[in-house]
Write a protein that holds these residues in place. Structure first.
Motif, PDB file in Angstrom:
ATOM      1  N   HIS A   1      -8.686   0.502   0.060  1.00 39.77           N
ATOM      2  CA  HIS A   1      -8.451   1.938   0.199  1.00 39.77           C
ATOM      3  C   HIS A   1      -8.973   2.405   1.556  1.00 39.77           C
ATOM      4  CE1 HIS A   1     -12.620   1.706  -1.058  1.00 39.77           C
ATOM      5  NE2 HIS A   1     -12.251   1.254  -2.235  1.00 39.77           N
TER       6      HIS A   1
ATOM      7  N   GLN B   1     -10.880   2.817  -7.421  1.00 44.62           N
ATOM      8  CA  GLN B   1      -9.763   3.567  -6.857  1.00 44.62           C
ATOM      9  C   GLN B   1      -9.890   5.058  -7.163  1.00 44.62           C
ATOM     10  OE1 GLN B   1      -8.986   1.696  -4.646  1.00 44.62           O
ATOM     11  NE2 GLN B   1      -6.843   1.055  -4.882  1.00 44.62           N
TER      12      GLN B   1
ATOM     13  N   GLU C   1      -3.740   3.273   0.097  1.00 39.38           N
ATOM     14  CA  GLU C   1      -4.312   2.733  -1.135  1.00 39.38           C
ATOM     15  C   GLU C   1      -3.503   1.521  -1.553  1.00 39.38           C
ATOM     16  OE1 GLU C   1      -4.443   4.040  -5.782  1.00 39.38           O
ATOM     17  OE2 GLU C   1      -5.173   5.528  -4.335  1.00 39.38           O
TER      18      GLU C   1
ATOM     19  N   THR D   1       0.838  -1.193   0.000  1.00 45.10           N
ATOM     20  CA  THR D   1       0.000   0.000   0.000  1.00 45.10           C
ATOM     21  C   THR D   1       0.874   1.244   0.000  1.00 45.10           C
ATOM     22  OG1 THR D   1      -0.117   0.137   2.421  1.00 45.10           O
ATOM     23  CG2 THR D   1      -1.812  -1.165   1.305  1.00 45.10           C
TER      24      THR D   1
END
Length: 391
Positions: A294, A338, A277, A181
């Motif tokens: 996320h 996203q 994310e 991430t």
């Protein structure tokens, strides 16, 4: 010795039985798929935690009949009022934010989870398996072999057509896939708590946001004449003496004038804010949704709703994949979700910036900005932004 789970194969295994995972599972079961949900917790959900349910989520809930029981229990927030230094800066109405739900619903998370679990049980009574954790994933072209541990600690195995990681910000599924991430930690720290609502009856369907010099205090009405308060208290990890009902009640009184009674506190929590994310939202037949994909600031109340909308977008893709034998990933899905998460994160960052501590001219400038924004006809656009009509 590894034991097969009863019915040792399934169309879709959802890892994580929180509100996002259970909602996805209910959508899939309602479409006729065989689904299992593995939830690490073995206790009944309890606590208020995330409370805001926005119009797009309520629209999505209608697909499984969850909208009606949620709205029967929820408080409907129809207005938001911005204040500073004892003066009203402006009012935001949600009347035009949605044709179907011109409000934001607030409900304790455990009740929302309970309703979603009931809807899942209506189509698949044995789908939810509590006290069950995933430990390994073995991906193949046409299925995923899953290993885990059951409620008694014994190893179990399952063959799934697809696996969905709905297991939160510290996702085991994401770790097993080796997906990293990116993101950042924010210095601001907050304390939130639920109290008996001290506001007059006329304000019981109104969200209040005070952006005075010492930092934001947000409050939202809850069922049973309660109110959630969220206060900026500084930077860094909240000190133990800040996560205290009396301290929070005093902070709210000093900044807003609201006569909060500390003895009525039913929930209290301190938290920091971070943004994360996942670099990928899935590999092959394994997909991430919600905070596993996320994580954004809870300021603005969008995170749980993002997960529900992920589920609503993903469910028809999984249904089609099971019926046709096709496999992910679905690049269009990944790009859409996203992109929505990044927009929500930027909006949350803007909310935090407006609610920061300020002095002198900065306070005056912030008040003038809010007066102007809330006084223009385009204020309806702000309401739609807050209500996530773009998601």
């Amino acid at each position: 010795m590894t034991q097969d789970v009863a019915g040792s194969s399934t169309d879709v295994l959802v890892v994580g039985g929180g509100p996002v995972g259970v909602f996805l599972a209910a959508l899939l079961a309602q479409s006729g798929l065989d689904v299992q949900v593995w939830e690490r917790r073995d206790t009944t959900p309890w606590g208020s935690r995330a409370i805001g349910i926005h119009a797009p989520s309520l629209d999505a809930f209608a697909a499984i009949g969850a909208d009606v029981p949620v709205l029967a229990e929820a408080t409907l927030v129809r207005h938001g009022i911005a204040r500073s230094r004892g003066r009203t800066l402006g009012t935001l109405s949600f009347a035009r934010a949605s044709d179907t739900h011109p409000y934001v619903a607030t409900l304790d998370q455990h009740r929302t989870e309970g309703i979603l679990r009931d809807r899942l049980a209506a189509w698949s009574p044995d789908a939810l398996r509590t006290g069950t954790s995933v430990t390994a994933l073995h991906r193949h072209r046409d299925h995923v072999d899953v290993e885990g541990t059951g409620p008694d600690g014994a190893p179990i195995a399952l063959r799934a057509g697809f696996v969905v990681g709905a297991d939160g910000a510290r996702s085991t599924v994401r770790d097993l896939l080796g997906i990293d991430t990116v993101g950042r930690d924010y210095p601001d720290r907050y304390v939130m708590g639920d109290f008996a609502d001290p506001e007059p009856v006329s304000a019981r369907s109104t969200a209040l946001v005070d952006v005075g010099p010492d930092g934001v205090v947000e409050s939202f009405p809850l069922p049973d004449d309660r109110r959630r308060y969220v206060a900026l208290v500084g930077r860094g990890t909240p000190a133990d003496d800040e996560v205290d009902a009396g301290t929070l009640a005093r902070t709210v009184r000093e900044r807003t004038g609201a006569a909060v009674d500390a003895d009525t506190c039913s929930m209290l929590s301190g938290f920091r804010v971070r943004r994360r994310e996942a670099l990928r939202v899935g590999i092959g037949r394994v997909v991430l949704i919600g905070d596993a994909a996320h994580e954004i600031s809870p300021i603005g109340g969008q995170g749980m709703n993002l997960g529900w909308l992920d589920a609503a977008d993903l469910a028809p893709l999984l249904t089609d994949g099971v019926r046709t034998g096709s496999a992910g990933p679905w690049p269009g899905y990944a790009r859409r979700r996203q992109a929505v998460a990044r927009r929500a994160a930027r909006q949350s960052e803007a909310n935090m910036a407006v609610g920061g501590r300020a002095e002198g001219p900065a306070v005056l400038a912030r008040e003038a900005l809010l007066r102007t924004a809330l006084g223009l006809p385009t204020a309806d656009l702000l309401a739609r932004l807050y209500a996530m009509r773009w998601a």
